[in-house]
Write a protein that holds these residues in place. Structure first.
Motif, PDB file in Angstrom:
ATOM      1  N   MET A  57      44.612  34.850  44.899  1.00 11.62           N
ATOM      2  CA  MET A  57      45.221  36.060  45.776  1.00 11.62           C
ATOM      3  C   MET A  57      44.251  36.222  46.918  1.00 11.62           C
ATOM      4  N   TRP A  58      44.844  36.208  47.967  1.00 11.25           N
ATOM      5  CA  TRP A  58      43.735  35.970  49.138  1.00 11.25           C
ATOM      6  C   TRP A  58      42.705  37.007  49.200  1.00 11.25           C
ATOM      7  N   ALA A  59      42.912  38.184  48.812  1.00  3.86           N
ATOM      8  CA  ALA A  59      41.949  39.405  48.971  1.00  3.86           C
ATOM      9  C   ALA A  59      40.932  39.388  47.720  1.00  3.86           C
ATOM     10  N   SER A  60      41.247  38.659  46.542  1.00  3.08           N
ATOM     11  CA  SER A  60      40.327  38.479  45.285  1.00  3.08           C
ATOM     12  C   SER A  60      39.122  37.734  45.505  1.00  3.08           C
ATOM     13  N   PRO A  61      37.881  38.312  45.510  1.00  2.00           N
ATOM     14  CA  PRO A  61      36.704  37.478  45.658  1.00  2.00           C
ATOM     15  C   PRO A  61      36.443  36.843  44.433  1.00  2.00           C
ATOM     16  N   TYR A  62      37.081  36.899  43.404  1.00  2.00           N
ATOM     17  CA  TYR A  62      36.856  35.883  42.424  1.00  2.00           C
ATOM     18  C   TYR A  62      37.414  34.601  42.732  1.00  2.00           C
ATOM     19  N   ALA A  63      38.959  34.746  43.305  1.00  2.00           N
ATOM     20  CA  ALA A  63      39.727  33.385  43.840  1.00  2.00           C
ATOM     21  C   ALA A  63      39.147  32.838  44.754  1.00  2.00           C
ATOM     22  N   LYS A  64      38.394  33.774  45.754  1.00  2.00           N
ATOM     23  CA  LYS A  64      38.060  33.276  47.029  1.00  2.00           C
ATOM     24  C   LYS A  64      36.613  32.301  46.333  1.00  2.00           C
ATOM     25  N   ARG A  65      35.900  32.534  45.269  1.00  2.00           N
ATOM     26  CA  ARG A  65      34.671  31.929  44.781  1.00  2.00           C
ATOM     27  C   ARG A  65      35.470  30.293  44.506  1.00  2.00           C
ATOM     28  N   VAL A  66      36.401  30.156  43.896  1.00  2.00           N
ATOM     29  CA  VAL A  66      36.859  28.937  43.424  1.00  2.00           C
ATOM     30  C   VAL A  66      37.456  28.109  44.690  1.00  2.00           C
ATOM     31  N   GLU A  67      38.259  28.827  45.663  1.00  2.00           N
ATOM     32  CA  GLU A  67      38.423  28.104  46.930  1.00  2.00           C
ATOM     33  C   GLU A  67      37.198  27.476  47.522  1.00  2.00           C
ATOM     34  N   LEU A  68      36.266  28.238  47.633  1.00  2.00           N
ATOM     35  CA  LEU A  68      34.665  27.767  48.358  1.00  2.00           C
ATOM     36  C   LEU A  68      34.317  26.432  47.656  1.00  2.00           C
ATOM     37  N   ALA A  69      34.226  26.821  46.247  1.00  2.00           N
ATOM     38  CA  ALA A  69      33.682  25.517  45.463  1.00  2.00           C
ATOM     39  C   ALA A  69      34.484  24.318  45.737  1.00  2.00           C
ATOM     40  N   LEU A  70      36.079  24.412  45.607  1.00  2.00           N
ATOM     41  CA  LEU A  70      36.842  23.344  45.865  1.00  2.00           C
ATOM     42  C   LEU A  70      36.416  22.723  47.272  1.00  2.00           C
ATOM     43  N   GLU A  71      36.326  23.630  48.437  1.00  2.00           N
ATOM     44  CA  GLU A  71      36.059  23.228  49.687  1.00  2.00           C
ATOM     45  C   GLU A  71      34.900  22.528  49.750  1.00  2.00           C
ATOM     46  N   LEU A  72      33.788  22.957  49.232  1.00  2.00           N
ATOM     47  CA  LEU A  72      32.605  22.555  49.288  1.00  2.00           C
ATOM     48  C   LEU A  72      32.437  21.107  48.368  1.00  2.00           C
ATOM     49  N   LYS A  73      33.220  20.920  47.475  1.00  2.00           N
ATOM     50  CA  LYS A  73      33.129  19.639  46.794  1.00  2.00           C
ATOM     51  C   LYS A  73      34.342  18.558  47.465  1.00  2.00           C
ATOM     52  N   GLY A  74      34.933  19.166  48.330  1.00  2.00           N
ATOM     53  CA  GLY A  74      35.940  18.260  49.101  1.00  2.00           C
ATOM     54  C   GLY A  74      37.079  17.864  48.034  1.00  2.00           C
ATOM     55  N   VAL A  75      37.410  18.898  47.081  1.00  2.00           N
ATOM     56  CA  VAL A  75      38.526  18.466  46.167  1.00  2.00           C
ATOM     57  C   VAL A  75      40.094  18.823  46.682  1.00  2.00           C
ATOM     58  N   PRO A  76      40.799  17.860  46.696  1.00  2.00           N
ATOM     59  CA  PRO A  76      42.091  18.315  47.298  1.00  2.00           C
ATOM     60  C   PRO A  76      42.828  19.049  46.202  1.00  2.00           C
ATOM     61  N   TYR A  77      43.444  20.271  46.737  1.00  2.00           N
ATOM     62  CA  TYR A  77      44.312  21.149  45.770  1.00  2.00           C
ATOM     63  C   TYR A  77      45.295  21.694  46.439  1.00  2.00           C
ATOM     64  N   GLU A  78      46.237  22.280  45.611  1.00  2.00           N
ATOM     65  CA  GLU A  78      47.429  23.191  45.833  1.00  2.00           C
ATOM     66  C   GLU A  78      47.229  24.470  45.648  1.00  2.00           C
ATOM     67  N   TYR A  79      47.471  25.294  46.789  1.00  2.00           N
ATOM     68  CA  TYR A  79      46.981  26.818  46.387  1.00  2.00           C
ATOM     69  C   TYR A  79      48.518  27.518  46.295  1.00  2.00           C
ATOM     70  N   VAL A  80      48.549  28.510  45.110  1.00  2.00           N
ATOM     71  CA  VAL A  80      49.476  29.218  44.882  1.00  2.00           C
ATOM     72  C   VAL A  80      49.222  30.532  45.085  1.00  2.00           C
ATOM     73  N   GLU A  81      49.666  31.473  46.045  1.00  2.00           N
ATOM     74  CA  GLU A  81      49.132  32.888  46.144  1.00  2.00           C
ATOM     75  C   GLU A  81      50.151  33.640  45.086  1.00  2.00           C
ATOM     76  N   GLU A  82      49.480  34.509  44.297  1.00  2.00           N
ATOM     77  CA  GLU A  82      50.216  35.243  43.302  1.00  2.00           C
ATOM     78  C   GLU A  82      50.284  36.581  43.843  1.00  2.00           C
ATOM     79  N   ASP A  83      51.314  37.361  43.481  1.00  2.00           N
ATOM     80  CA  ASP A  83      51.512  38.821  43.765  1.00  2.00           C
ATOM     81  C   ASP A  83      51.145  39.459  42.523  1.00  2.00           C
ATOM     82  N   LEU A  84      50.035  40.128  42.574  1.00  3.22           N
ATOM     83  CA  LEU A  84      49.509  40.583  41.211  1.00  3.22           C
ATOM     84  C   LEU A  84      50.196  41.936  40.824  1.00  3.22           C
ATOM     85  N   VAL A  85      51.324  42.512  41.665  1.00  2.00           N
ATOM     86  CA  VAL A  85      51.877  43.572  41.150  1.00  2.00           C
ATOM     87  C   VAL A  85      53.335  43.037  40.359  1.00  2.00           C
TER      88      VAL A  85
END
Length: 233
Positions: free
Chosen positions: A12-40
């Protein structure tokens, strides 16, 4: 087979926890598919992949799901061996990274949320508590960085500790705009301030960071909701 080897991140775009994982994948250069979740209105896939907590982030790799951001960060480092190494090879330094990452998550993150959710005297007390814990982190990082560790000066040496710190304070400009105060005060916390300014200039960080106005909007919404809830009878 190719489908099985896909990397999918439920976030979820505003989650600091999800952003951690996004950043790690980007730093590692790992291709990934992102699925935005509606937490409601959580998707069936999210609940299936994380039936215990039903929260983001969830990383799905080879058809298998991994939950909890710090666990996912270590999984990424152990699975993709290329630089940057998110955890040091030295056991003592690795233990220190885990210790301070947990300190940021369990101590500082909760205190900063209290600042966002309060006002008046309660907020002043919450700010003092954040500063108290930041002083502890400042002194800890003085020792950590002088021990040969580099505070993320380049893309190829950023690690889990940088990722966790950035996920909390990377949006410092939006935090200052909404709250009218500064957490990482340069005069109080010179090591942390230098570290922060260095991290936010990394290309991977810029790539995953949400727009400033959008971040301001979600922080304002959260603050209004929290304050309204605290005064409701």
């Amino acid at each position: 087979m190719a489908e099985e080897s896909k990397v999918i991140l439920h976030g979820m775009w505003a989650s600091p926890y999800a952003k951690r994982v996004e950043l790690a994948l980007e730093l590692k250069g790992v291709p990934y598919e992102y699925v935005e979740e509606d937490l409601v209105n959580k998707s069936e896939l999210l609940i299936k992949h994380n039936p215990v907590h039903k929260k983001v982030p969830v990383l799905v790799h080879n058809g298998k799901a991994i939950a909890e951001s710090l666990v996912i960060l270590e999984y990424i480092d152990e699975t993709w061996k290329n630089s940057p190494k998110l955890l040091p090879d030295d056991p003592y330094k690795r233990a220190q990274v885990r210790f301070w990452s947990k300190f940021i998550q369990e101590q500082i993150l909760e205190s900063t949320f209290q600042v966002l959710k309060t006002e008046g005297e309660a907020q002043r007390k919450a700010v003092d508590e954040v500063y108290e814990k930041l002083y502890v982190l400042e002194n800890g990082m003085k020792a950590f960085f002088t021990d040969g560790s580099n505070p993320g000066f380049e893309e190829n040496n950023a690690g889990i500790l940088d990722v966790v710190f950035c996920s909390l304070f990377g949006a410092y400009k939006a935090q200052e705009e909404v709250l009218g105060l500064q957490f990482i005060v340069p005069d109080k916390f010179p090591v942390l301030y230098s570290w922060l300014i260095t991290i936010v200039e990394l290309e991977a960080v810029k790539k995953v960071a949400p727009p400033h106005d959008k971040t301001v909007g979600i922080l304002q919404h959260f603050r209004r909701y929290a304050l309204k809830s605290s005064t409701a009878t």
